[in-house]
Design a protein around this motif. Structure first.
Motif, PDB file in Angstrom:
ATOM      1  N   LEU A 133     -38.341   6.027   7.760  1.00 22.27           N
ATOM      2  CA  LEU A 133     -38.242   5.810   6.315  1.00 22.27           C
ATOM      3  C   LEU A 133     -39.319   4.854   5.825  1.00 22.27           C
ATOM      4  CD1 LEU A 133     -36.602   6.354   3.721  1.00 22.27           C
ATOM      5  CD2 LEU A 133     -35.176   4.408   4.338  1.00 22.27           C
ATOM      6  N   PHE A 134     -39.493   3.738   6.526  1.00 25.18           N
ATOM      7  CA  PHE A 134     -40.470   2.732   6.109  1.00 25.18           C
ATOM      8  C   PHE A 134     -41.912   3.225   6.255  1.00 25.18           C
ATOM      9  CE2 PHE A 134     -43.264  -0.866   7.089  1.00 25.18           C
ATOM     10  CZ  PHE A 134     -43.118  -1.602   5.926  1.00 25.18           C
ATOM     11  N   PHE A 135     -42.273   3.652   7.463  1.00 19.71           N
ATOM     12  CA  PHE A 135     -43.649   4.054   7.714  1.00 19.71           C
ATOM     13  C   PHE A 135     -43.988   5.383   7.047  1.00 19.71           C
ATOM     14  CE2 PHE A 135     -43.386   0.976  11.217  1.00 19.71           C
ATOM     15  CZ  PHE A 135     -44.574   0.300  11.008  1.00 19.71           C
ATOM     16  N   GLY A 136     -43.011   6.263   6.939  1.00 20.99           N
ATOM     17  CA  GLY A 136     -43.268   7.548   6.276  1.00 20.99           C
ATOM     18  C   GLY A 136     -43.656   7.361   4.822  1.00 20.99           C
ATOM     19  N   THR A 137     -42.848   6.609   4.087  1.00 24.84           N
ATOM     20  CA  THR A 137     -43.163   6.399   2.666  1.00 24.84           C
ATOM     21  C   THR A 137     -44.396   5.523   2.485  1.00 24.84           C
ATOM     22  OG1 THR A 137     -41.571   4.574   2.591  1.00 24.84           O
ATOM     23  CG2 THR A 137     -40.800   6.739   1.852  1.00 24.84           C
ATOM     24  N   GLY A 138     -44.574   4.522   3.366  1.00 29.91           N
ATOM     25  CA  GLY A 138     -45.776   3.691   3.282  1.00 29.91           C
ATOM     26  C   GLY A 138     -47.043   4.483   3.559  1.00 29.91           C
ATOM     27  N   SER A 139     -46.986   5.372   4.551  1.00 24.50           N
ATOM     28  CA  SER A 139     -48.151   6.194   4.883  1.00 24.50           C
ATOM     29  C   SER A 139     -48.495   7.150   3.753  1.00 24.50           C
ATOM     30  CB  SER A 139     -47.899   7.003   6.162  1.00 24.50           C
ATOM     31  OG  SER A 139     -47.713   6.146   7.245  1.00 24.50           O
ATOM     32  N   ILE A 140     -47.488   7.774   3.189  1.00 22.76           N
ATOM     33  CA  ILE A 140     -47.742   8.701   2.078  1.00 22.76           C
ATOM     34  C   ILE A 140     -48.367   7.952   0.903  1.00 22.76           C
ATOM     35  CG2 ILE A 140     -46.633  10.172   0.346  1.00 22.76           C
ATOM     36  CD1 ILE A 140     -44.557  10.875   2.546  1.00 22.76           C
ATOM     37  N   ASN A 153     -45.302   9.066  -8.612  1.00 23.36           N
ATOM     38  CA  ASN A 153     -44.859   9.232  -7.219  1.00 23.36           C
ATOM     39  C   ASN A 153     -45.029   7.945  -6.431  1.00 23.36           C
ATOM     40  OD1 ASN A 153     -44.181  11.888  -7.671  1.00 23.36           O
ATOM     41  ND2 ASN A 153     -46.051  12.711  -6.769  1.00 23.36           N
ATOM     42  N   ASN A 154     -46.142   7.249  -6.631  1.00 21.36           N
ATOM     43  CA  ASN A 154     -46.380   5.995  -5.915  1.00 21.36           C
ATOM     44  C   ASN A 154     -45.318   4.962  -6.250  1.00 21.36           C
ATOM     45  OD1 ASN A 154     -48.591   6.982  -4.612  1.00 21.36           O
ATOM     46  ND2 ASN A 154     -50.081   5.932  -5.882  1.00 21.36           N
ATOM     47  N   LEU A 159     -40.535   2.117  -3.928  1.00 14.39           N
ATOM     48  CA  LEU A 159     -39.149   1.648  -3.886  1.00 14.39           C
ATOM     49  C   LEU A 159     -38.559   1.823  -2.490  1.00 14.39           C
ATOM     50  CD1 LEU A 159     -37.680   3.007  -7.236  1.00 14.39           C
ATOM     51  CD2 LEU A 159     -38.274   0.653  -6.669  1.00 14.39           C
ATOM     52  N   PHE A 160     -38.950   2.906  -1.802  1.00 12.44           N
ATOM     53  CA  PHE A 160     -38.404   3.153  -0.472  1.00 12.44           C
ATOM     54  C   PHE A 160     -38.869   2.107   0.531  1.00 12.44           C
ATOM     55  CE2 PHE A 160     -37.461   7.291  -2.204  1.00 12.44           C
ATOM     56  CZ  PHE A 160     -36.250   7.574  -1.611  1.00 12.44           C
ATOM     57  N   TYR A 161     -40.184   1.842   0.600  1.00  9.45           N
ATOM     58  CA  TYR A 161     -40.642   0.914   1.634  1.00  9.45           C
ATOM     59  C   TYR A 161     -40.461  -0.544   1.246  1.00  9.45           C
ATOM     60  CZ  TYR A 161     -45.122   0.528  -0.854  1.00  9.45           C
ATOM     61  OH  TYR A 161     -46.091   0.318  -1.795  1.00  9.45           O
ATOM     62  N   PHE A 164     -35.568  -0.119  -0.719  1.00 10.42           N
ATOM     63  CA  PHE A 164     -34.475   0.610  -0.073  1.00 10.42           C
ATOM     64  C   PHE A 164     -34.418   0.378   1.436  1.00 10.42           C
ATOM     65  CE2 PHE A 164     -34.828   3.773  -3.755  1.00 10.42           C
ATOM     66  CZ  PHE A 164     -33.856   3.098  -4.478  1.00 10.42           C
ATOM     67  N   THR A 165     -35.557   0.419   2.112  1.00  3.15           N
ATOM     68  CA  THR A 165     -35.545   0.225   3.564  1.00  3.15           C
ATOM     69  C   THR A 165     -35.008  -1.145   3.944  1.00  3.15           C
ATOM     70  OG1 THR A 165     -37.365   1.779   3.834  1.00  3.15           O
ATOM     71  CG2 THR A 165     -36.920   0.313   5.676  1.00  3.15           C
ATOM     72  N   PRO A 166     -35.518  -2.244   3.361  1.00  3.76           N
ATOM     73  CA  PRO A 166     -34.928  -3.549   3.709  1.00  3.76           C
ATOM     74  C   PRO A 166     -33.460  -3.660   3.298  1.00  3.76           C
ATOM     75  CG  PRO A 166     -37.055  -3.854   2.660  1.00  3.76           C
ATOM     76  CD  PRO A 166     -36.717  -2.397   2.542  1.00  3.76           C
ATOM     77  N   MET A 167     -33.082  -2.999   2.193  1.00  4.76           N
ATOM     78  CA  MET A 167     -31.698  -3.072   1.733  1.00  4.76           C
ATOM     79  C   MET A 167     -30.765  -2.286   2.666  1.00  4.76           C
ATOM     80  SD  MET A 167     -30.211  -2.074  -2.007  1.00  4.76           S
ATOM     81  CE  MET A 167     -30.389  -0.306  -1.811  1.00  4.76           C
TER      82      MET A 167
END
Length: 194
Positions: A133-140, A153-154, A159-161, A164-167
């Motif tokens: 979740l973290f690296f996927g959204t960060g990479s995109i 989209n950015n 919000l995900f990396y 949401f991921t830390p939460m």
């Protein structure tokens, strides 16, 4: 975390020797120091740019690409350095994590009983979900070509990396705890049957 799981599964007898308090402090200190140095360099580069237009960032938080969009001058050097940082601090760690998980999976598959394989997979699955979740959204967000960037989209991906991921991280890890799972089942059972 990936190295911790790697040592715990692939070298369980060495775990107390390898993953001692001193080594854990060194891992944390190294990651903090490396990131602080990079952030100071990026902040210096941002402050050296000329800004003459609008001063509102079209983003949820102060991230580098939206700030570069506000600069009046040539930002190509900043963009190249940003992509180098993204490769070093996103791609390299992600590849190291994937490498450790490939070793973990090959070790798990060699375990003799299905019960031990299931237990080992459940130990790693929560961390792997968070990593993807973290690296996927960060990479995109950071590693795709600038021509395919969409500010909307950015913002959503960020919000995900960033949020949401830390939460969800503590929740994902706590779902492995049997007491937490039992409490959650009781809560859901009571809500659906009352």
């Amino acid at each position: 975390m990936a190295y911790d799981r790697y040592v715990a599964i692939c070298n369980p007898l060495h775990y107390p020797l390898v993953m001692n308090q001193r080594f854990c402090i060194q891992l944390v200190t190294g990651s903090w120091v490396a990131n602080i140095v990079v952030q100071i360099g990026q902040t210096y580069q941002i402050f050296s740019l000329p800004f003459c237009g609008p001063n509102q960032i079209n983003h949820f938080f102060c991230d580098i690409p939206p700030i570069l969009n506000l600069a009046c001058g040539d930002t190509s050097v900043n963009e190249i350095l940003f992509y180098i940082d993204a490769v070093l601090f996103v791609t390299v760690p992600f590849l190291l994590i994937l490498g450790s998980y490939s070793k973990i999976i090959s070790t798990i598959l060699k375990l003799p009983s299905a019960t031990s394989r299931t237990k080992a997979f459940s130990t790693c699955s929560s961390h792997l979900m968070v990593v993807v979740l973290f690296f996927g959204t960060g990479s995109i967000t950071y590693l795709r070509p600038k021509s395919s960037h969409s500010e909307g989209n950015n913002k959503v991906l960020s919000l995900f990396y960033a949020i949401f991921t830390p939460m969800f991280n503590p929740m994902i890890y706590s779902l492995r705890n049997k007491d937490v799972m039992m409490s959650l089942r009781k809560l859901l059972w009571n809500k659906t049957h009352h």
